[in-house]
Scaffold this motif. Structure first.
Motif, PDB file in Angstrom:
ATOM      1  N   LYS A   4      41.164  70.848  45.843  1.00 19.18           N
ATOM      2  CA  LYS A   4      39.515  71.105  46.559  1.00 19.18           C
ATOM      3  C   LYS A   4      39.136  71.770  47.480  1.00 19.18           C
ATOM      4  N   LYS A   5      37.985  72.788  46.892  1.00 20.84           N
ATOM      5  CA  LYS A   5      37.939  73.699  48.945  1.00 20.84           C
ATOM      6  C   LYS A   5      36.784  72.479  49.805  1.00 20.84           C
ATOM      7  N   ILE A   6      36.451  72.586  50.684  1.00 20.56           N
ATOM      8  CA  ILE A   6      35.812  72.197  51.597  1.00 20.56           C
ATOM      9  C   ILE A   6      34.836  72.545  52.825  1.00 20.56           C
ATOM     10  N   ILE A   7      33.811  72.407  52.471  1.00 21.98           N
ATOM     11  CA  ILE A   7      32.685  73.609  53.136  1.00 21.98           C
ATOM     12  C   ILE A   7      31.823  72.978  54.266  1.00 21.98           C
ATOM     13  N   TRP A   8      31.947  73.504  55.237  1.00 21.13           N
ATOM     14  CA  TRP A   8      31.342  71.823  56.607  1.00 21.13           C
ATOM     15  C   TRP A   8      30.386  73.084  56.693  1.00 21.13           C
ATOM     16  N   SER A  75      27.633  66.337  49.694  1.00 25.28           N
ATOM     17  CA  SER A  75      27.432  66.822  48.368  1.00 25.28           C
ATOM     18  C   SER A  75      28.831  67.172  47.744  1.00 25.28           C
ATOM     19  N   PHE A  76      29.052  67.071  46.460  1.00 25.36           N
ATOM     20  CA  PHE A  76      30.182  68.194  45.604  1.00 25.36           C
ATOM     21  C   PHE A  76      29.396  68.623  44.353  1.00 25.36           C
ATOM     22  N   GLN A  77      30.228  69.330  43.859  1.00 29.53           N
ATOM     23  CA  GLN A  77      30.072  70.452  43.029  1.00 29.53           C
ATOM     24  C   GLN A  77      31.719  71.055  42.400  1.00 29.53           C
ATOM     25  N   GLU A  78      31.825  70.292  41.104  1.00 34.87           N
ATOM     26  CA  GLU A  78      33.498  70.850  40.662  1.00 34.87           C
ATOM     27  C   GLU A  78      34.109  70.012  41.607  1.00 34.87           C
ATOM     28  N   ASN A  79      35.444  71.412  42.259  1.00 36.34           N
ATOM     29  CA  ASN A  79      36.363  70.902  42.968  1.00 36.34           C
ATOM     30  C   ASN A  79      35.494  71.628  44.432  1.00 36.34           C
ATOM     31  N   THR A  80      33.960  71.691  44.757  1.00 38.26           N
ATOM     32  CA  THR A  80      33.899  72.254  46.343  1.00 38.26           C
ATOM     33  C   THR A  80      33.034  70.656  46.674  1.00 38.26           C
ATOM     34  N   ILE A  81      33.350  70.125  47.973  1.00 45.42           N
ATOM     35  CA  ILE A  81      33.114  69.403  48.791  1.00 45.42           C
ATOM     36  C   ILE A  81      32.289  69.863  49.604  1.00 45.42           C
ATOM     37  N   PHE A  82      30.490  70.204  50.293  1.00 41.24           N
ATOM     38  CA  PHE A  82      29.838  70.162  51.074  1.00 41.24           C
ATOM     39  C   PHE A  82      29.548  69.068  52.242  1.00 41.24           C
ATOM     40  N   VAL A  83      30.737  69.236  52.866  1.00 43.36           N
ATOM     41  CA  VAL A  83      30.046  67.874  54.364  1.00 43.36           C
ATOM     42  C   VAL A  83      28.588  68.776  54.934  1.00 43.36           C
TER      43      VAL A  83
END
Length: 104
Positions: A4-8, A75-83
């Motif tokens: 997973k990619k995590i974007i803050w 929120s999330f989309q596919e393999n990305t989590i947006f903090v």
């Protein structure tokens, strides 16, 4: 297992460091802040949406989890989590309402 990619967001990043800084100053040590940060990161990486969805908020597509006393909104989309935001419930118990009101 897909990584997973995590974007803050800028806001969430700022709130995270404000919270960590608060506990570093309060405790006169970085130990608690470092543990808190590592546990939040680990929990974000381990979220498995195929088994169970996290708790929903009143905002569409915004979810949250609470680790100890810190609520993390994302929120999330596919393999990305947006903090999107972070709230320290012990410092300001009503901050969750403010966070939700101000989320996009």
């Amino acid at each position: 297992m897909v990584k997973k990619k995590i974007i803050w967001t800028k806001r969430a990043h700022s709130e995270l460091y404000e919270t960590l800084d608060y506990y570093t100053n309060r405790n006169k040590s970085r130990i608690y802040s470092t543990k808190l940060y590592k546990e939040i990161q680990q929990k974000l990486r381990k979220l498995d949406f195929s088994i169970v969805l996290p708790q929903k908020t009143s905002k569409p597509n915004i979810f949250y989890f609470t680790y100890k006393h810190v609520s993390v909104f994302f929120s999330f989309q596919e393999n990305t989590i947006f903090v999107k935001a972070l709230s320290d419930d012990r410092r300001n118990p009503k901050s969750i309402e403010l966070v939700l009101r101000n989320l996009e």
